[in-house]
Enzyme design. Structure first.
Site, PDB file in Angstrom:
ATOM      1  N   CYS A   1       0.840  -3.120  15.354  1.00 17.55           N
ATOM      2  CA  CYS A   1       0.940  -2.665  14.099  1.00 17.55           C
ATOM      3  C   CYS A   1       0.180  -3.650  13.073  1.00 17.55           C
ATOM      4  CB  CYS A   1       2.417  -2.451  13.733  1.00 17.55           C
ATOM      5  SG  CYS A   1       2.669  -2.084  11.800  1.00 17.55           S
TER       6      CYS A   1
ATOM      7  N   CYS B   1       6.152  -5.760  15.614  1.00 20.41           N
ATOM      8  CA  CYS B   1       5.339  -4.852  16.640  1.00 20.41           C
ATOM      9  C   CYS B   1       3.832  -5.201  17.019  1.00 20.41           C
ATOM     10  CB  CYS B   1       5.466  -3.529  16.054  1.00 20.41           C
ATOM     11  SG  CYS B   1       7.270  -3.060  15.948  1.00 20.41           S
TER      12      CYS B   1
ATOM     13  N   CYS C   1      -1.520   5.423  10.394  1.00 24.09           N
ATOM     14  CA  CYS C   1      -0.485   4.947  10.849  1.00 24.09           C
ATOM     15  C   CYS C   1      -0.508   3.732  11.549  1.00 24.09           C
ATOM     16  CB  CYS C   1       0.424   5.841  11.913  1.00 24.09           C
ATOM     17  SG  CYS C   1       0.940   7.447  11.017  1.00 24.09           S
TER      18      CYS C   1
ATOM     19  N   GLU D   1       0.929  -1.251   0.045  1.00 26.35           N
ATOM     20  CA  GLU D   1       0.026  -0.035   0.063  1.00 26.35           C
ATOM     21  C   GLU D   1       0.892   1.193  -0.016  1.00 26.35           C
ATOM     22  OE1 GLU D   1      -4.249  -1.547   2.053  1.00 26.35           O
ATOM     23  OE2 GLU D   1      -2.477  -0.934   3.375  1.00 26.35           O
TER      24      GLU D   1
ATOM     25  N   CYS E   1       3.463   8.615   1.537  1.00 28.05           N
ATOM     26  CA  CYS E   1       3.939   7.566   2.537  1.00 28.05           C
ATOM     27  C   CYS E   1       4.028   6.347   1.733  1.00 28.05           C
ATOM     28  CB  CYS E   1       3.082   7.508   3.839  1.00 28.05           C
ATOM     29  SG  CYS E   1       3.427   6.003   4.853  1.00 28.05           S
TER      30      CYS E   1
ATOM     31  N   CYS F   1       6.117  -7.251   7.010  1.00 24.88           N
ATOM     32  CA  CYS F   1       7.185  -6.803   7.753  1.00 24.88           C
ATOM     33  C   CYS F   1       7.468  -7.661   8.728  1.00 24.88           C
ATOM     34  CB  CYS F   1       6.561  -5.483   8.593  1.00 24.88           C
ATOM     35  SG  CYS F   1       8.079  -4.722   9.612  1.00 24.88           S
TER      36      CYS F   1
END
Ligand code: SAH
Length: 343
Positions: free
Chosen positions: A114, A111, A327, A87, A100, A107
């Protein structure tokens, strides 16, 4: 086949070997300065445009576009040639725009809060896949100027260092973006920060801190077990000394977890000597993490406490929550659902 932004200028010269020499500059500038596809390079003869569309394929195929309620935020879901999904989020301001971008599909940093981390790692993006996100944003932002690029989308940029750095050089050298308008955001990959320190281009460094003691940070940001706060702050200090750029810390405020007065005290102890700017944002909801974000009054209190202890802190305007573009919400999910356009 290498995609259009994976090619170097030398590669392009090979593709154009049977053409007059000036075509290389023409096509290169069309791709990087004007950020248009070969089909839109009307200065080229039509057969050459067609040839180039075939020889220089795009890396990103639009799978879905979502536009926020007020139109100011656009999220794109791209499908890559191996069906991986990433994205990109474009944010419009009155006279400029910021994009962004993602550096990896998924990933590996895990975390807990997230959405990208919850979904796991798929693969690194190529330099061309990274650069093309910016080129498409430049085109879409018009008549606004795309002024800022932040590597705050999916993935950990410093875990894909070589390709990310080649992309940054391309954005700077060929697209004309200044280093002060390029920001690398990292979870705290200390070797990557040390490498950044040796590069010529002084890009902005953002560190996703979220906790200022190792016990809590080990829990929220697992890579902290490998690169604890003492190492991380040392690497930040060296970066600052070498570059003279402003360092910023990202801090997603989680109710009762990292928004207490004692958290602000610990953060101030780390941020103040570094002169770091703290970006506060209430945690955005994600499917795999139950604890809510800090309510607005608590976010302001936390900011005020930081300011009172001499730390420069601002609350980040939260964009795109209605399209899951905020975010930590990038998840690249539901590709199989039909293409949906929200306006
Ligand atoms: N891996 C890099 C780049 C991702 S940037 C990094 O960690 O910096 C994405 C930013 O959003 C990071 O600061 C990340 O910590 C933050 N973030 C992740 N999940 C979030 C959430 N649910 N709410 C608010 N911010 C979040």
């Amino acid at each position: 086949m290498a995609t259009r932004y994976d090619l170097t200028r030398a590669d392009l010269a090979e593709v154009l070997a049977d053409q007059p020499g000036y075509r290389v500059d023409q096509v290169w500038d069309g791709l990087h300065r004007r950020c248009v596809a070969p089909s839109a390079m009307t200065e080229l003869p039509l057969p050459l445009r067609d040839h180039l569309e075939h020889e220089l394929p795009a890396a990103l195929t639009l799978a879905r576009e979502s536009v926020s309620e007020n139109g100011s935020t656009v999220k794109w879901l791209w499908q890559l040639d191996d069906a991986a999904l990433v994205e990109t989020v474009l944010m419009h301001y009155p006279d400029r725009a910021t994009v962004c971008i993602s550096s990896q599909a998924g990933c590996a940093m895990a975390c807990s809060f997230c959405a990208t981390g919850q979904a796991g790692f798929e693969r690194n993006l190529s330099t061309g896949e990274i650069v093309e996100q910016v080129a498409l944003a430049v085109d879409r932002a018009r008549p606004r100027r795309l002024s800022n690029v932040v590597l705050m989308g999916m993935g950990e940029p410093l875990a894909n260092y070589d390709r990310v750095w080649a992309a940054i050089e391309r954005l700077h050298d060929d697209m004309g973006l200044s280093a002060r308008h390029l920001t690398v955001s990292t979870v705290g990959m200390v070797p990557g920060i040390r490498r950044l320190t040796t590069e010529a281009l002084p890009v902005n460094l953002a560190v996703s801190l979220h906790a200022a003691n190792d016990t809590l940070r080990n829990e929220l940001v697992p890579i902290n077990r490998r690169y604890p706060l003492a190492d991380l702050t040392d690497a930040c200090r060296n970066y600052l000394a070498a570059k003279g750029r402003r360092l910023s810390f990202e801090w997603a405020l989680i109710a009762g977890v990292n928004d207490r007065p004692s958290d602000a005290v610990e953060l101030a102890v780390i941020a103040r000597p570094l002169g770091a700017h703290v970006n506060l944002i209430p945690l955005n909801p994600t499917p795999g993490y139950a604890t809510p974000g800090t309510p607005p009054s608590g976010v302001r209190d936390f900011r005020d406490q930081l300011r009172a202890s001499g730390v420069n802190a601002t609350i980040r305007q939260n964009r795109g929550t209605d399209i899951d573009a905020a975010c930590g919400q990038l998840r690249a999910a539901a590709a199989s659902s039909p293409v949906e356009l929200r306006r």
